[in-house]
Enzyme design. Structure first.
Site, mmCIF file in Angstrom:
data_model
loop_
_atom_site.group_PDB
_atom_site.id
_atom_site.type_symbol
_atom_site.label_atom_id
_atom_site.label_comp_id
_atom_site.label_asym_id
_atom_site.label_seq_id
_atom_site.Cartn_x
_atom_site.Cartn_y
_atom_site.Cartn_z
ATOM 1 N N LYS A 44 -97.414 58.007 -5.849
ATOM 2 C CA LYS A 44 -97.676 59.337 -5.219
ATOM 3 C C LYS A 44 -99.122 59.544 -5.184
ATOM 4 O O LYS A 44 -99.547 60.850 -4.636
ATOM 5 C CB LYS A 44 -97.119 60.398 -5.573
ATOM 6 C CG LYS A 44 -95.416 60.531 -5.566
ATOM 7 C CD LYS A 44 -94.960 61.983 -5.479
ATOM 8 C CE LYS A 44 -94.430 62.413 -7.032
ATOM 9 N NZ LYS A 44 -93.692 63.682 -6.924
ATOM 10 N N LYS A 46 -100.642 60.637 -7.763
ATOM 11 C CA LYS A 46 -101.017 61.797 -8.687
ATOM 12 C C LYS A 46 -100.936 61.086 -10.213
ATOM 13 O O LYS A 46 -100.160 60.156 -10.552
ATOM 14 C CB LYS A 46 -99.654 62.385 -8.674
ATOM 15 C CG LYS A 46 -99.267 63.630 -7.453
ATOM 16 C CD LYS A 46 -98.276 64.470 -7.640
ATOM 17 C CE LYS A 46 -98.531 65.762 -7.019
ATOM 18 N NZ LYS A 46 -97.363 66.673 -7.309
#
Ligand code: C2G
Length: 132
Positions: A44, A46
Site C-alpha cells: 500500500k 505504507k
C-alpha cells in the site's frame, strides 16, 4: 448476531481510528478488524511505525473490537465476507465507492473520515519536534 467487518492499518492509533471502530461496532453485534500485515502495508506504500503484532495487541485492547484477522491482499474481502458470515462491510469514506463490488455479498457502508488527524500527521509532528 449481526457481524460487521472493517479493514485497515491502524498504525499510531488515534481518535479517528477509535471513532471509526466505535461507529462500525454500533452497526452490529460483532466487529471483525482485518488488520493490514506489514507486507501488505508495503504494497500500500505504507511503512507502519508499529509492526503487525504490536498493532494487533493495541487493537485487542479496544472494547469495540471482537476479532482480528490479517489483511494480506486486496482480493480477500469477498472470501472474508463469506467465510466469516459478515452482514456489513464498513470503511472510511476516503474509500467511497472503492469496495462497491462487495454489495452483492453484504451491506457496504462508508463512514465519514475524521478530518483533523492522521497517522502521517502524527509521524510528521514527531519528526519536527524530536529533541535529541
Ligand atoms: N480513518 C478515519 N479517520 C482518520 C483516519 C482513518 O476515519 N482520520 C479510518 C479510515 O477511513 C479507515 C480506518 O480508519 O476506515 C483505518 O485507516 P488506515 O489505518 O489508514 O487504513 P487504510 O490505509 O485506509 O487501509 O483494504 C482497505 C485498506 O486496508 C484500508
Amino acid at each position: 448476531m449481526k457481524k460487521v467487518i472493517t479493514y485497515g492499518t491502524f498504525d499510531l492509533l488515534h481518535h479517528g481510528h477509535i471513532l471509526l471502530l466505535q461507529r462500525a461496532k454500533a452497526l452490529g453485534d460483532h466487529l471483525t478488524v482485518a488488520l493490514s500485515t506489514d507486507e501488505f502495508n508495503r504494497g500500500k506504500g505504507k511503512d507502519s511505525f508499529f509492526p503487525y503484532e504490536q498493532r494487533k495487541l493495541i487493537l485487542e485492547a479496544i472494547k469495540y473490537v471482537d476479532e482480528i484477522i490479517p489483511e494480506c491482499s486486496w482480493e480477500q474481502k469477498i472470501a472474508d465476507v463469506q467465510k466469516y458470515k459478515i452482514d456489513t462491510f464498513v470503511i472510511g469514506d476516503d474509500w467511497k465507492g472503492k469496495f462497491d463490488d462487495l454489495k452483492p455479498y453484504c451491506e457496504v457502508v462508508y463512514l465519514s473520515r475524521t478530518s483533523d488527524i492522521s497517522s502521517s500527521q502524527i509521524r510528521e509532528y514527531y519528526k519536527n519536534h524530536l529533541v535529541i
